[in-house]
Design an enzyme around this catalytic site. Structure first.
Site, PDB file in Angstrom:
ATOM      1  N   ASN A   9       0.865  -1.186   0.000  1.00 20.73           N
ATOM      2  CA  ASN A   9       0.000   0.000   0.000  1.00 20.73           C
ATOM      3  C   ASN A   9       0.899   1.232   0.000  1.00 20.73           C
ATOM      4  O   ASN A   9       1.489   1.572   1.019  1.00 20.73           O
ATOM      5  CB  ASN A   9      -0.899  -0.033   1.242  1.00 20.73           C
ATOM      6  N   TRP A  10       1.007   1.873  -1.144  1.00 21.54           N
ATOM      7  CA  TRP A  10       1.940   3.000  -1.268  1.00 21.54           C
ATOM      8  C   TRP A  10       1.422   4.279  -0.621  1.00 21.54           C
ATOM      9  O   TRP A  10       2.144   5.262  -0.540  1.00 21.54           O
ATOM     10  CB  TRP A  10       2.241   3.273  -2.748  1.00 21.54           C
ATOM     11  N   LYS A  11       0.150   4.294  -0.253  1.00 20.76           N
ATOM     12  CA  LYS A  11      -0.445   5.498   0.368  1.00 20.76           C
ATOM     13  C   LYS A  11      -0.173   6.718  -0.516  1.00 20.76           C
ATOM     14  O   LYS A  11      -0.188   6.607  -1.736  1.00 20.76           O
ATOM     15  CB  LYS A  11       0.068   5.667   1.799  1.00 20.76           C
ATOM     16  N   HIS A  94      -9.465   1.227   5.277  1.00 22.69           N
ATOM     17  CA  HIS A  94      -8.165   1.496   5.900  1.00 22.69           C
ATOM     18  C   HIS A  94      -8.354   2.493   7.040  1.00 22.69           C
ATOM     19  O   HIS A  94      -9.136   3.435   6.924  1.00 22.69           O
ATOM     20  CB  HIS A  94      -7.167   2.042   4.877  1.00 22.69           C
ATOM     21  N   GLU A  96      -6.652   4.873   8.004  1.00 22.23           N
ATOM     22  CA  GLU A  96      -6.395   6.280   7.653  1.00 22.23           C
ATOM     23  C   GLU A  96      -7.619   6.885   6.968  1.00 22.23           C
ATOM     24  O   GLU A  96      -7.902   8.078   7.136  1.00 22.23           O
ATOM     25  CB  GLU A  96      -5.131   6.366   6.784  1.00 22.23           C
ATOM     26  N   GLU A 166      -5.109  -4.695  10.767  1.00 19.66           N
ATOM     27  CA  GLU A 166      -4.090  -3.659  10.943  1.00 19.66           C
ATOM     28  C   GLU A 166      -4.378  -2.880  12.236  1.00 19.66           C
ATOM     29  O   GLU A 166      -5.158  -1.921  12.226  1.00 19.66           O
ATOM     30  CB  GLU A 166      -4.124  -2.677   9.769  1.00 19.66           C
ATOM     31  N   GLY A 172       2.890   2.406  10.820  1.00 20.24           N
ATOM     32  CA  GLY A 172       3.874   3.471  10.636  1.00 20.24           C
ATOM     33  C   GLY A 172       4.570   3.898  11.910  1.00 20.24           C
ATOM     34  O   GLY A 172       5.236   4.922  11.959  1.00 20.24           O
ATOM     35  N   SER A 213       3.737  -1.945  10.360  1.00 18.02           N
ATOM     36  CA  SER A 213       5.186  -2.006  10.579  1.00 18.02           C
ATOM     37  C   SER A 213       5.798  -3.351  10.186  1.00 18.02           C
ATOM     38  O   SER A 213       6.735  -3.834  10.832  1.00 18.02           O
ATOM     39  CB  SER A 213       5.535  -1.653  12.027  1.00 18.02           C
ATOM     40  N   GLY A 235       5.246   1.320   4.543  1.00 17.75           N
ATOM     41  CA  GLY A 235       6.597   1.852   4.352  1.00 17.75           C
ATOM     42  C   GLY A 235       7.563   0.929   3.608  1.00 17.75           C
ATOM     43  O   GLY A 235       8.251   1.361   2.672  1.00 17.75           O
TER      44      GLY A 235
HETATM   45  P1  13P Z   1       3.269   0.478   7.613  1.00 18.28           P
HETATM   46  O1  13P Z   1       3.740  -0.832   7.014  1.00 18.28           O
HETATM   47  O2  13P Z   1       4.008   1.669   7.077  1.00 18.28           O
HETATM   48  O3  13P Z   1       3.190   0.413   9.106  1.00 18.28           O
HETATM   49  O4  13P Z   1       1.760   0.686   7.083  1.00 18.28           O
HETATM   50  C1  13P Z   1       0.847  -0.347   7.241  1.00 18.28           C
HETATM   51  C2  13P Z   1      -0.385  -0.018   6.484  1.00 18.28           C
HETATM   52  O5  13P Z   1      -1.145   0.857   6.864  1.00 18.28           O
HETATM   53  C3  13P Z   1      -0.652  -0.755   5.241  1.00 18.28           C
HETATM   54  O6  13P Z   1      -1.942  -0.503   4.782  1.00 18.28           O
END
Ligand code: 13P
Length: 256
Positions: A9-11, A94, A96, A166, A172, A213, A235
């Site tokens: 997931n590149w966000k 998600h 976020e 998650e 993150g 993470s 990440g």
């Molecule tokens: P990280 O791997 O950066 O913690 O992010 C996880 C995430 O939200 C994947 O959707």
């Protein structure tokens, strides 16, 4: 057997050019690991170009969110109908999107149904906050998120659905849930809820990822767990070498 699935997931990262250059470098490195479903999820600007760059490969493409209507007066939004034929998956729910964009359980359920109606597979993300975790509410909260997301979805449609557990406090932050704890929630809460809703066969066949993470140094800890079928990675999916290593470690741990 559940085919393991690793999704990046590149966000809100990478320009159009960077995204295309990235997958051109990534694709040959991931080619040997055909026993793992490998998915990248770029931003909307880059989506069509990345899908095009990966057309001749078996790497799949996901969008990061979607609206639930096929068209209409929804300024800024992208519909499942627009994505049909372009992507294989869409991440919905998600944390976020729930936290910053006001996504609700009800909307996540609408999105899941709209995606299925357009032959796109939802990756449904669920997970508790730090406060909920510390209050011992994880199982009840996550179980209820799963039930709400699946309202009106049939057992046959469950073949198309992937879940991602998650925990919000692990995203993150570098503070990941231990493999054992993640396996307990994934098996004891999410899969158990699926069994309650659809029976043992559907529960045993549904793929459930861990996210939060995930990095090469902890990948084996997760992939060695019986109920964890892959990872949703933020990440570490932004670097070709790290993402390749994650896929290689998953293949090693799952013996595929
Ligand atoms: P990280 O791997 O950066 O913690 O992010 C996880 C995430 O939200 C994947 O959707």
């Amino acid at each position: 057997m559940r085919v393991p699935i690793i999704a990046g997931n590149w966000k809100m990262h990478k320009t159009l050019d960077e995204s295309v250059a990235f997958v051109r470098e990534l694709a040959p490195k991931l080619a040997p690991f055909s026993g793992i479903e490998r998915v990248v999820s770029p931003n909307y600007i880059a989506l069509a170009a990345v899908a095009d760059a990966l057309k001749a490969t078996d790497i799949q493409v996901s969008a990061q969110d979607v609206h639930w209507e096929d068209q209409g007066a929804y300024t800024s939004q992208i519909s499942p109908h627009m994505l049909k034929g372009l992507v294989d998956y869409v991440i919905i729910g998600h944390s976020e999107c729930r936290t910053y964009l006001g996504d609700t359980d009800e909307n996540v359920n609408r999105k899941a149904k709209a995606l299925l109606a357009n032959d796109i597979k939802p990756i449904i993300a669920v997970g508790e906050s730090l406060a909920q975790n510390e209050a011992g509410e994880t199982q009840a909260f996550v179980g209820q998120q799963v039930r709400a997301a699946l309202d009106g979805i049939t057992a046959a449609q469950m073949q198309q659905i992937v879940f991602a557990y998650e925990p919000i406090w692990a995203i993150g932050t570098g503070k990941n849930a231990s493999g054992e704890v993640a396996n307990t929630i994934i098996g004891g809460t999410i899969r158990a809820t699926l069994e309650d809703l659809y029976g043992g066969e559907v529960a045993a066949a549904t793929r459930i990822q861990y996210g939060g993470s995930v990095k090469p140094s902890n990948m084996i800890e997760y992939m060695g767990q019986p109920d964890i079928d892959g990872a949703l990675v933020g990440g570490a999916s932004l670097k070709v070498d790290d993402f390749t290593e994650l896929v290689a470690l998953a293949a090693q741990a799952k013996g595929v």
